[in-house]
Design an enzyme around this catalytic site. Structure first.
Site, PDB file in Angstrom:
ATOM      1  CE  LYS A 194      -0.802  -6.848  16.084  1.00  0.00           C
ATOM      2  NZ  LYS A 194      -1.576  -8.038  16.524  1.00  0.00           N
ATOM      3  NE  ARG A 239      -4.445  -5.307  18.150  1.00  0.00           N
ATOM      4  CZ  ARG A 239      -4.154  -4.263  17.381  1.00  0.00           C
ATOM      5  NH1 ARG A 239      -3.984  -3.070  17.924  1.00  0.00           N
ATOM      6  NH2 ARG A 239      -3.992  -4.413  16.093  1.00  0.00           N
ATOM      7  N   GLY A 242      -1.521 -13.558  11.066  1.00  0.00           N
ATOM      8  CA  GLY A 242      -2.497 -14.634  11.220  1.00  0.00           C
ATOM      9  C   GLY A 242      -2.007 -15.852  11.988  1.00  0.00           C
ATOM     10  CG  MET A 292       1.253 -16.074  17.469  1.00  0.00           C
ATOM     11  SD  MET A 292       2.546 -15.214  18.335  1.00  0.00           S
ATOM     12  CE  MET A 292       2.735 -13.764  17.375  1.00  0.00           C
ATOM     13  NE  ARG A 300       0.914  -5.658   9.019  1.00  0.00           N
ATOM     14  CZ  ARG A 300       0.120  -6.613   9.476  1.00  0.00           C
ATOM     15  NH1 ARG A 300       0.471  -7.307  10.524  1.00  0.00           N
ATOM     16  NH2 ARG A 300      -1.019  -6.874   8.886  1.00  0.00           N
ATOM     17  CG  HIS A 344      19.504 -31.459 -16.699  1.00  0.00           C
ATOM     18  ND1 HIS A 344      18.603 -31.281 -17.727  1.00  0.00           N
ATOM     19  CD2 HIS A 344      20.719 -31.139 -17.197  1.00  0.00           C
ATOM     20  CE1 HIS A 344      19.260 -30.889 -18.795  1.00  0.00           C
ATOM     21  NE2 HIS A 344      20.548 -30.806 -18.512  1.00  0.00           N
ATOM     22  CB  SER A 388      37.067 -19.996 -11.880  1.00  0.00           C
ATOM     23  OG  SER A 388      35.664 -19.934 -11.850  1.00  0.00           O
ATOM     24  CB  CYS A 439      32.214 -20.383 -12.653  1.00  0.00           C
ATOM     25  SG  CYS A 439      33.151 -21.896 -12.421  1.00  0.00           S
ATOM     26  CE1 TYR A 460      34.573 -14.884 -12.471  1.00  0.00           C
ATOM     27  CE2 TYR A 460      36.767 -13.922 -12.225  1.00  0.00           C
ATOM     28  CZ  TYR A 460      35.943 -14.965 -12.621  1.00  0.00           C
ATOM     29  OH  TYR A 460      36.482 -16.103 -13.172  1.00  0.00           O
TER      30      TYR A 460
HETATM   31  P1  ADP Z   1      -3.491  -9.528  13.633  1.00  0.00           P
HETATM   32  O1  ADP Z   1      -2.087  -9.429  14.131  1.00  0.00           O
HETATM   33  O2  ADP Z   1      -3.913 -10.907  13.285  1.00  0.00           O
HETATM   34  O3  ADP Z   1      -3.781  -8.501  12.575  1.00  0.00           O
HETATM   35  P2  ADP Z   1      -4.682  -7.725  15.510  1.00  0.00           P
HETATM   36  O4  ADP Z   1      -4.227  -7.746  16.916  1.00  0.00           O
HETATM   37  O5  ADP Z   1      -4.110  -6.655  14.662  1.00  0.00           O
HETATM   38  O6  ADP Z   1      -4.409  -9.157  14.883  1.00  0.00           O
HETATM   39  O7  ADP Z   1      -6.251  -7.640  15.550  1.00  0.00           O
HETATM   40  C1  ADP Z   1      -7.127  -8.168  14.621  1.00  0.00           C
HETATM   41  C2  ADP Z   1      -8.153  -7.148  14.193  1.00  0.00           C
HETATM   42  O8  ADP Z   1      -8.826  -6.583  15.287  1.00  0.00           O
HETATM   43  C3  ADP Z   1      -7.519  -6.002  13.456  1.00  0.00           C
HETATM   44  O9  ADP Z   1      -8.282  -5.689  12.329  1.00  0.00           O
HETATM   45  C4  ADP Z   1      -7.528  -4.887  14.444  1.00  0.00           C
HETATM   46  O10 ADP Z   1      -7.605  -3.645  13.814  1.00  0.00           O
HETATM   47  C5  ADP Z   1      -8.772  -5.183  15.261  1.00  0.00           C
HETATM   48  N1  ADP Z   1      -8.600  -4.665  16.614  1.00  0.00           N
HETATM   49  C6  ADP Z   1      -7.643  -4.998  17.491  1.00  0.00           C
HETATM   50  N2  ADP Z   1      -7.733  -4.276  18.626  1.00  0.00           N
HETATM   51  C7  ADP Z   1      -8.785  -3.454  18.459  1.00  0.00           C
HETATM   52  C8  ADP Z   1      -9.391  -2.458  19.281  1.00  0.00           C
HETATM   53  N3  ADP Z   1      -8.895  -2.148  20.487  1.00  0.00           N
HETATM   54  N4  ADP Z   1     -10.456  -1.821  18.801  1.00  0.00           N
HETATM   55  C9  ADP Z   1     -10.947  -2.135  17.582  1.00  0.00           C
HETATM   56  N5  ADP Z   1     -10.438  -3.045  16.762  1.00  0.00           N
HETATM   57  C10 ADP Z   1      -9.361  -3.710  17.186  1.00  0.00           C
HETATM   58 MG    MG Z   2      -3.338  -6.660  12.681  1.00  0.00          MG
END
Ligand code: ADP
Ligand code: MG
Ligand code: MG
Length: 904
Positions: free
Chosen positions: A29, A99, A108, A110, A349, A471, A795, A862, A882
């Site tokens: 990220k 973040r 989802g 962390m 990403r 099986h 084989s 095989c 092969y």
């Molecule tokens: P995840 O990895 O679980 O997607 P993110 O760090 O991307 O978590 O953040 C979760 C949500 O919050 C995402 O939809 C992201 O776009 C939004 N978000 C994160 N930082 C900001 C920010 N600075 N301003 C507005 N929205 C944010």
């Molecule tokens: Mg995200």
């Protein structure tokens, strides 16, 4: 401070201290945010604390390296300067998000905190500056709730109820008679904030932190700490992500999608992740913040509607998506927010995708000159090709079924695809019902070789016990049959012809649907769609020109063929399987098991007669009955394979596998053979073994009863001669199983050579052929040089080689092997992916010794591993000629081989 041990990396205003090459340090990220900033994409400014700090934090009892405090303060100052707002300022406050973001995305797993920096003072400033108190308090209540959850650890008491703050929110909505958060007023929000805070106080015994810096450090600690939460640890184990990587923390200025109707938040993909279609794809919500889209609070709208609602932002988003895809040369999954018609990008990403999408995007990108053919080959997961061949459930149908409570349970996704049919419990019933035109699902506690025809007749196979190499799973893969194995929730009652799950009972003839791609089992019918590729290649019911998917598939496979060095053969026992293999471009048969032929029709009677005969004369009498049938089998296979090599293995399994089991079977056979039932039953008992896997089987049978090998060789060469006379050019390779010494192979070889010479003489014709052996015992590997004197090919039978090398019985390993893998005692199930250190070392020895003794000794594999991508890559590395795999895995094997050649 040098560039590599900085404690923060800033980005903003078109400049960034990091870039896309710094994933390891900045996380995916973070690296993406820095790179986007560099190339002029509008990204709110911020900074990244690198993964190295997370490692320090984990190793030093949650303490930070010296200087982090100052580095963070400095980085914040920079943001404040850019934006003209100050963190914690009661008049014009800067709000931030904190973040998480590891090297590989762990969606989802962390934590992230939004709107940080709000307190009772700053919220007023925000309300005044934005002239929008409702927005200010909306942000505040969101922040308090998120912070309480992520940082302060306020969770619900049990799994069924929502957390305490959500309960308060729901209660408020119910009292006000509203459905959506957006309908709450500014006063509602204000009340919520204070109710939340007192709930936090009473539950946790501490105050919600008002100081923005306390909030910030709390959040940073929580994000670093979330690297080691149970969820994240489990995820890493599942996807083989090393625990020492750590996460980065991204601190970033907030932009607001919840300021009103000129604001929105959403997610887009640069191409359709389900189909690969090159269309703008995505979802958004007006007047909402980050997580709302994913959380399902309101149903999001299709991105296309954004064009109407906010055309300027839409056009800009579209331009940026194109730019990002071009820049990263890969399909992107993009998070964005629109604040007062201004577009901000918050994440980009590589987008996850289905097998269909994966293939299509790879081929399209070559066409669009974005990537090379080589890169395209490396971008498709070989196993994903499976999805292209299977019939699939209609997605909507599956969702409906789940909502209607028709999900019965889950087992192993053993044979991908979708199948719907009526329940039968016995193989004979499957055959009988099928011949009446019924679609059936064969439901068994587990399957055995006797069930093959029933499995073949069924749309799919469902078992209550057994693993990925059981099986049922093995045969299903070879047949390309849909299969869910080991669905433990099922209680199958053969006597009562019923299948039970808790209170639900299904009976023979009831409808059931199994999803071999996910392992899900549903009550009732679900609509399926057939695979177009099979319609073109096999059924020929679809013109290649009319199938888009087929076009993509064949083009892609052509590239793979041009790239790979390994040959790809198939394991096929019958002409119909051989035909499938050829349709997929198999270059020969690497394993034709003759014993499967013995189960067809009423041949089993003759086989049993042979086994139970008193003497050679009796055996020869029975063998004479089998000869013409085997000859026809081989002829059928040779005919289909043309001049390609066909590796035929002489009889291999322990004899008792063929024996009659029930009283009726014994009585019937006694009558045919003209012996009395008691004597026959005794003979059957005598043939039982304590450990059949290491018993009287393989070449040991041919050595005890040379007439069996003789008959098989005769069938092979007569079939070949007949075809040769018809102008064809069959190429048999006779393979002797379970050889452990040179002498064993020699004895069998003499028989085969003699019978071949006799047949060719009788026909006055020459047939080219090879004699070789399966290498499936450790001893065979150690004396491979001696064996090579007798063998023209090796084989590797890696199924048995794995059992004998590890001293592990595949049929019994199910009880402990899964936990071995789970606890890291073995890196993988060695029956799925070759044990490269153990079995692989034996293979290397055999290859070296074999080739030293005989130049040009042909080498293949095989075992089941011949269709498994990582094993195939290994086979390439150790220099096999092969791999041989089941017909439906040919495309997978070819792609894996191409990838191996590209990776070197
Ligand atoms: P995840 O990895 O679980 O997607 P993110 O760090 O991307 O978590 O953040 C979760 C949500 O919050 C995402 O939809 C992201 O776009 C939004 N978000 C994160 N930082 C900001 C920010 N600075 N301003 C507005 N929205 C944010
Ligand atoms: Mg995200
Ligand atoms: Mg074997």
């Amino acid at each position: 401070m040098t560039a590599n041990n900085r404690l923060t990396y800033s980005f903003g205003e078109g400049k960034a201290q990091g870039n896309t090459g710094m994933r390891d340090l900045l996380g995916g990220k973070g690296a993406g945010l820095h790179e986007m900033t560099r190339i002029g994409v509008p990204v709110p400014p911020g900074f990244t604390i690198p993964t190295s700090v997370c490692r320090y934090f984990s190793l030093h009892h949650r303490r930070y390296p010296n200087g982090l405090n100052k580095a963070v303060a400095d980085a914040l100052r920079k943001m404040e300067k850019h934006l003209g707002r100050r963190f914690g300022d009661p008049v014009n406050p800067l709000l931030i998000s904190v973040r998480s973001g590891a090297r590989e995305s762990m969606p989802g797993m962390m934590d992230t905190v939004l709107n940080l920096g709000l307190n009772d003072l700053t919220v007023e400033g925000l309300a005044v500056r934005s002239k929008n108190p409702r927005f200010a308090y909306d942000s505040y209540r969101r922040f308090v709730q998120m912070y309480a959850d992520v940082v302060m650890g306020l969770k619900s008491n049990d799994r069924t109820t929502a957390d305490p703050l959500t309960q308060i929110l729901d209660g408020k909505k119910a009292r006000r008679g509203i459905r959506y958060d957006t309908e709450l007023t500014a006063d509602d929000m204000r009340e919520l904030v204070s109710e939340y805070k007192s709930e936090i106080k009473s539950r946790l015994g501490k105050e919600f932190p008002e100081d923005p810096y306390d909030q910030l450090w709390g959040a940073i600690g929580a994000v670093f700490g979330s690297w080691n939460n149970d969820r994240a640890v489990a995820y890493r184990e599942l996807y083989r992500i090393p625990h020492h990587w750590g996460t980065a923390v991204n601190v970033q200025a907030m932009v607001f999608g919840n300021l009103g109707d000129r604001c929105a938040t959403g997610v887009t993909f640069t191409r359709d992740p389900a189909t690969g279609d090159r269309r703008f794809y995505g979802e958004f919500l007006v007047n909402a913040q980050g997580e709302d889209v994913v959380a399902g609070i309101r149903t999001p709208r299709s991105i296309i509607e954004l064009k109407r609602v906010m055309p300027t932002a839409f056009n800009k988003l579209r331009r940026i998506c194109k730019l990002l895809e071009k820049h990263f040369r890969e399909m992107q999954d993009i998070e964005f927010t629109i604040e007062d018609d201004n577009l901000w990008v918050l994440q980009t990403r590589t987008g996850k995708r289905t097998g269909f999408a994966s293939l299509r995007i790879a081929v399209d990108m070559v066409k669009e000159r974005i990537i090379s053919k080589q890169e395209a080959l490396l971008r498709v997961e070989p196993d994903q090709l499976n999805q292209l061949l299977r019939p699939i459930f209609d997605l909507q149908g599956k969702e409906n079924a789940q909502q209607e409570g028709r999900l019965l349970g889950r087992g192993l996704a053993a044979g991908p695809g979708a199948a719907t049919g009526r329940i039968v419990f016995h193989a004979e019933d499957a055959v009988a019902w099928n011949s009446r035109g019924e679609r059936v699902i064969l439901c068994r506690i587990e399957t055995s070789p006797d069930d093959i025809r029933g499995m073949d007749a069924a749309q799919g196979v469902l078992t209550a016990r057994g693993g990925m190499t059981s099986h049922a799973a093995l045969v299903a893969r070879q047949m390309g049959k849909v299969c869910v194995a080991g669905c433990e929730a099922l209680q199958i009652d053969y006597a009562d012809r019923a299948l039970r799950v808790d209170q639900t009972e299904l009976r023979e003839g009831d409808w059931i649907s199994i999803d071999g791609s996910t392992g899900a089992v549903f009550r009732g019918e679900i609509q399926t769609l057939p695979s177009e590729i099979l319609q073109v290649l096999l059924n020929r019911s679809l013109d290649a020109r009319h199938s888009n998917i087929y076009q993509y598939f064949s083009k892609f496979m052509k590239w793979a063929d041009q790239t790979r060095k390994l040959g790809v053969r198939t394991n096929a026992d019958q002409p119909d399987q051989a035909a499938i293999a050829r349709a997929f471009g198999s270059e020969g048969i690497g394993l034709c098991r003759t014993e499967h032929m013995f189960f067809q029709g009423d041949r089993i009677q003759a086989v049993r007669e042979m086994i139970l005969a008193d003497d050679e004369t009796g055996r020869r009498r029975a063998l004479a009955k089998l000869l013409p049938m085997q000859r026809e089998d081989f002829k059928g296979i040779f005919e289909i394979m043309g001049s390609l090599p066909v590796t035929i293995r002489t009889l291999d399994p322990p004899l008792h596998e063929f024996l009659p089991k029930t009283n009726t079977e014994i009585e019937e056979l006694a009558e045919v053979m003209g012996v009395d039932v008691g004597t026959l039953r005794n003979k059957v008992n005598v043939l039982q073994e304590f450990n059949p896997m290491l018993g009287h089987r393989g070449c040991r049978l041919g050595i005890s009863y040379p007439e069996i090998t003789e008959m098989q060789a005769q069938a092979i060469f007569e079939a070949a001669c007949e075809l040769r006379r018809e102008g064809q050019n069959p190429f048999p390779e006779i393979m002797i199983p379970l050889v452990g010494s040179r002498q064993e192979l020699h004895e069998q070889r003499v028989i085969v050579d003699r019978v071949a010479a006799e047949a060719m003489k009788a026909f006055g014709i020459k047939v080219r052929y090879l004699i070789g052996t399966m290498i499936e015992l450790p001893r065979a590997c150690m004396v491979a040089d001696e064996i090579a004197e007798e063998a023209e090919f090796f084989s590797f039978g890696t199924n048995d080689l794995t059992q004998t090398c590890l001293g592990l019985s595949r049929d019994d390993a199910g009880k402990f092997l899964p936990s071995y893998v789970l606890h890291g005692l073995l890196p993988d199930d060695p029956f799925v992916s070759i044990d490269q250190d153990g079995v692989g070392a034996l293979m290397r020895i055999a290859i070296a010794k074999g080739r030293r003794r005989r130049k040009g000794l042909e080498m293949g594999i095989c075992g089941e591993h011949g269709g498994e991508p990582r094993s195939i890559e290994f086979c390439h590395r150790i220099g096999l000629d092969y791999v041989s795999c089941s017909p439906y895995r040919i495309a997978i094997a070819k792609l894996s081989a191409a990838q191996a050649a590209l990776r070197k």
